[in-house]
Scaffold this active site. Sequence first.
Site, PDB file in Angstrom:
ATOM      1  N   SER A  20     -24.038 -52.578  -6.268  1.00  0.00           N
ATOM      2  CA  SER A  20     -25.196 -51.943  -5.620  1.00  0.00           C
ATOM      3  C   SER A  20     -24.943 -51.785  -4.123  1.00  0.00           C
ATOM      4  O   SER A  20     -24.796 -52.773  -3.398  1.00  0.00           O
ATOM      5  CB  SER A  20     -26.452 -52.788  -5.848  1.00  0.00           C
ATOM      6  OG  SER A  20     -27.510 -52.234  -5.103  1.00  0.00           O
ATOM      7  N   HIS A  45     -24.386 -48.206  -7.990  1.00  0.00           N
ATOM      8  CA  HIS A  45     -25.853 -48.276  -8.062  1.00  0.00           C
ATOM      9  C   HIS A  45     -26.431 -47.967  -6.683  1.00  0.00           C
ATOM     10  O   HIS A  45     -26.006 -48.532  -5.671  1.00  0.00           O
ATOM     11  CB  HIS A  45     -26.268 -49.670  -8.525  1.00  0.00           C
ATOM     12  CG  HIS A  45     -27.714 -49.823  -8.825  1.00  0.00           C
ATOM     13  ND1 HIS A  45     -28.287 -49.368 -10.002  1.00  0.00           N
ATOM     14  CD2 HIS A  45     -28.727 -50.377  -8.113  1.00  0.00           C
ATOM     15  CE1 HIS A  45     -29.580 -49.646  -9.997  1.00  0.00           C
ATOM     16  NE2 HIS A  45     -29.874 -50.262  -8.852  1.00  0.00           N
ATOM     17  N   ASP A  47     -29.931 -47.722  -4.587  1.00  0.00           N
ATOM     18  CA  ASP A  47     -31.345 -48.108  -4.575  1.00  0.00           C
ATOM     19  C   ASP A  47     -32.124 -47.301  -3.553  1.00  0.00           C
ATOM     20  O   ASP A  47     -31.876 -47.397  -2.350  1.00  0.00           O
ATOM     21  CB  ASP A  47     -31.467 -49.594  -4.198  1.00  0.00           C
ATOM     22  CG  ASP A  47     -31.093 -50.514  -5.340  1.00  0.00           C
ATOM     23  OD1 ASP A  47     -31.546 -50.270  -6.466  1.00  0.00           O
ATOM     24  OD2 ASP A  47     -30.345 -51.481  -5.095  1.00  0.00           O
ATOM     25  N   MET A  49     -35.710 -46.741  -1.805  1.00  0.00           N
ATOM     26  CA  MET A  49     -36.998 -47.426  -1.585  1.00  0.00           C
ATOM     27  C   MET A  49     -37.801 -46.659  -0.550  1.00  0.00           C
ATOM     28  O   MET A  49     -37.262 -46.255   0.484  1.00  0.00           O
ATOM     29  CB  MET A  49     -36.742 -48.834  -1.059  1.00  0.00           C
ATOM     30  CG  MET A  49     -35.897 -49.681  -1.991  1.00  0.00           C
ATOM     31  SD  MET A  49     -35.594 -51.289  -1.251  1.00  0.00           S
ATOM     32  CE  MET A  49     -34.638 -52.072  -2.552  1.00  0.00           C
ATOM     33  N   HIS A  78     -31.470 -45.457  -8.602  1.00  0.00           N
ATOM     34  CA  HIS A  78     -32.661 -46.216  -9.006  1.00  0.00           C
ATOM     35  C   HIS A  78     -33.775 -45.889  -8.019  1.00  0.00           C
ATOM     36  O   HIS A  78     -33.738 -46.319  -6.869  1.00  0.00           O
ATOM     37  CB  HIS A  78     -32.281 -47.715  -8.977  1.00  0.00           C
ATOM     38  CG  HIS A  78     -33.406 -48.642  -9.283  1.00  0.00           C
ATOM     39  ND1 HIS A  78     -33.306 -49.997  -9.063  1.00  0.00           N
ATOM     40  CD2 HIS A  78     -34.655 -48.438  -9.806  1.00  0.00           C
ATOM     41  CE1 HIS A  78     -34.439 -50.586  -9.421  1.00  0.00           C
ATOM     42  NE2 HIS A  78     -35.278 -49.659  -9.865  1.00  0.00           N
ATOM     43  N   MET A  80     -37.056 -46.462  -6.547  1.00  0.00           N
ATOM     44  CA  MET A  80     -38.205 -47.359  -6.390  1.00  0.00           C
ATOM     45  C   MET A  80     -39.158 -46.680  -5.430  1.00  0.00           C
ATOM     46  O   MET A  80     -39.332 -47.092  -4.275  1.00  0.00           O
ATOM     47  CB  MET A  80     -37.723 -48.715  -5.847  1.00  0.00           C
ATOM     48  CG  MET A  80     -37.018 -49.563  -6.900  1.00  0.00           C
ATOM     49  SD  MET A  80     -36.051 -50.893  -6.181  1.00  0.00           S
ATOM     50  CE  MET A  80     -34.576 -49.989  -5.755  1.00  0.00           C
ATOM     51  N   MET A 149     -35.755 -55.031 -14.453  1.00  0.00           N
ATOM     52  CA  MET A 149     -35.689 -55.714 -13.160  1.00  0.00           C
ATOM     53  C   MET A 149     -35.701 -57.224 -13.413  1.00  0.00           C
ATOM     54  O   MET A 149     -36.605 -57.740 -14.073  1.00  0.00           O
ATOM     55  CB  MET A 149     -36.894 -55.353 -12.279  1.00  0.00           C
ATOM     56  CG  MET A 149     -36.886 -53.976 -11.660  1.00  0.00           C
ATOM     57  SD  MET A 149     -35.438 -53.523 -10.657  1.00  0.00           S
ATOM     58  CE  MET A 149     -35.180 -54.933  -9.593  1.00  0.00           C
ATOM     59  N   ASP A 187     -30.883 -55.863 -13.354  1.00  0.00           N
ATOM     60  CA  ASP A 187     -30.781 -55.556 -11.928  1.00  0.00           C
ATOM     61  C   ASP A 187     -31.565 -56.577 -11.110  1.00  0.00           C
ATOM     62  O   ASP A 187     -32.788 -56.650 -11.213  1.00  0.00           O
ATOM     63  CB  ASP A 187     -31.340 -54.136 -11.695  1.00  0.00           C
ATOM     64  CG  ASP A 187     -31.226 -53.684 -10.247  1.00  0.00           C
ATOM     65  OD1 ASP A 187     -30.606 -54.394  -9.438  1.00  0.00           O
ATOM     66  OD2 ASP A 187     -31.771 -52.610  -9.930  1.00  0.00           O
TER      67      ASP A 187
HETATM   68  C1  DX5 Z   1     -33.632 -54.737  -5.837  1.00  0.00           C
HETATM   69  C2  DX5 Z   1     -32.665 -53.632  -6.212  1.00  0.00           C
HETATM   70  C3  DX5 Z   1     -31.343 -54.134  -6.673  1.00  0.00           C
HETATM   71  C4  DX5 Z   1     -30.551 -54.840  -5.601  1.00  0.00           C
HETATM   72  C5  DX5 Z   1     -29.820 -55.965  -6.259  1.00  0.00           C
HETATM   73  O1  DX5 Z   1     -34.884 -54.211  -5.552  1.00  0.00           O
HETATM   74  O2  DX5 Z   1     -33.185 -52.815  -7.250  1.00  0.00           O
HETATM   75  O3  DX5 Z   1     -30.542 -53.092  -7.221  1.00  0.00           O
HETATM   76  O4  DX5 Z   1     -29.606 -54.015  -4.964  1.00  0.00           O
HETATM   77  O5  DX5 Z   1     -29.280 -56.762  -5.272  1.00  0.00           O
HETATM   78  P1  DX5 Z   1     -28.772 -58.244  -5.549  1.00  0.00           P
HETATM   79  O6  DX5 Z   1     -27.634 -58.122  -6.519  1.00  0.00           O
HETATM   80  O7  DX5 Z   1     -28.366 -58.699  -4.216  1.00  0.00           O
HETATM   81  O8  DX5 Z   1     -29.925 -59.005  -6.141  1.00  0.00           O
HETATM   82 ZN    ZN Z   2     -31.643 -51.298  -8.272  1.00  0.00          ZN
END
Ligand code: DX5
Ligand code: ZN
Length: 233
Positions: A20, A45, A47, A49, A78, A80, A149, A187
Site C-alpha cells: 500500500s 494498493h 488508498d 481518502m 481503494h 474511501m 477492512m 486490508d
Molecule cells: C487504511 C487503508 C490501508 C492502509 C493499510 O485505511 O485502507 O490500505 O494503507 O496500512 P497498514 O498496512 O499500515 O495498516
Molecule cells: Zn486500503
Amino acid sequence: MGAKPYESASTMASPVIAPSILAADFSRFGEEARRAEEAGGDWLHVDIMDGHFVPNISFGPGVTASLKKATKLPLDVHLMIERPDQYLDAFVKAGAFRLSVHVEAKHDVRETLKRIRDAGCRAGIAFNPATPCSAVEPYLRDVDLVLCMTVVPGFGGQKFMPEVLEKVRHLATHASRRKHFYHVEVDGGIDMQSAARSATAGADAYVAGTSLFRAKDMKREIAAMRKAVRSNI
Ligand code: DX5
Ligand code: ZN
C-alpha cells in the site's frame, strides 16, 4: 484443469500481495512504486481518502495517474470517499485496474459497480469492521473482489482486528464464490502473522503498507509473507 467442485476457495487463486503506497515516502511516489514492483508485489494498493468518509486526506487522481506511469503493477484503487459515483470516472482515466468502493458510502452501490465494470475496470466492494457481511452479500455477483477492512479505515499503521476473520471465513466459503469467483482481500495491520491468520480464514489478497514499506528489505518481507500465507492456506 478447472477447480474441483469442493476445493476451498482460497486455493483457487495464488495469493496476491499488494503493497500500500499510503505507507511510502510521499516525496518519492514514482521510486516507491517501482520499489514495490521490484520487491515482488503483485498489485499496488492506492488508498484514496477525502476527509469526509474517513478523517484523513491522502491524494487523488493526479497522483494515481503518476503512479500508473511509474509502474507496471495493476493499480488496486481503494476509494474511501463519500461519493465514489462522482469521482470514479477520474480514477478510471487515471489508470485504475480495480476500483473498490465502500458499501457504507453515499451512492447507489449497484449502479456504481455497474459503471466501474462498464468502464472496463474490475469492481470491488469494501466494508468496515463494524459492518456485517449481509451488507455486501447482495453485491457478490457484481464484483471480482471483496475488501474486508481489518482496521477502522483512515490511517496506516493500525493494529489488525482479529474479530474480522469471522467475516473473512464466511465470505471465503460463501457458496456463490464457487460459482462466481471473487477475491477476498484483507486490508489494515497486515504483517506476516496477521496475513497467515487471514490465509487460514480463506483470504487470498493481502494489502500491507507499514510492514512492507517500512521494512529494511521489502523483497525479503514480501517473500516471507508469501511463504507464511502459502503454508497456512
Ligand atoms: C487504511 C487503508 C490501508 C492502509 C493499510 O485505511 O485502507 O490500505 O494503507 O496500512 P497498514 O498496512 O499500515 O495498516
Ligand atoms: Zn486500503
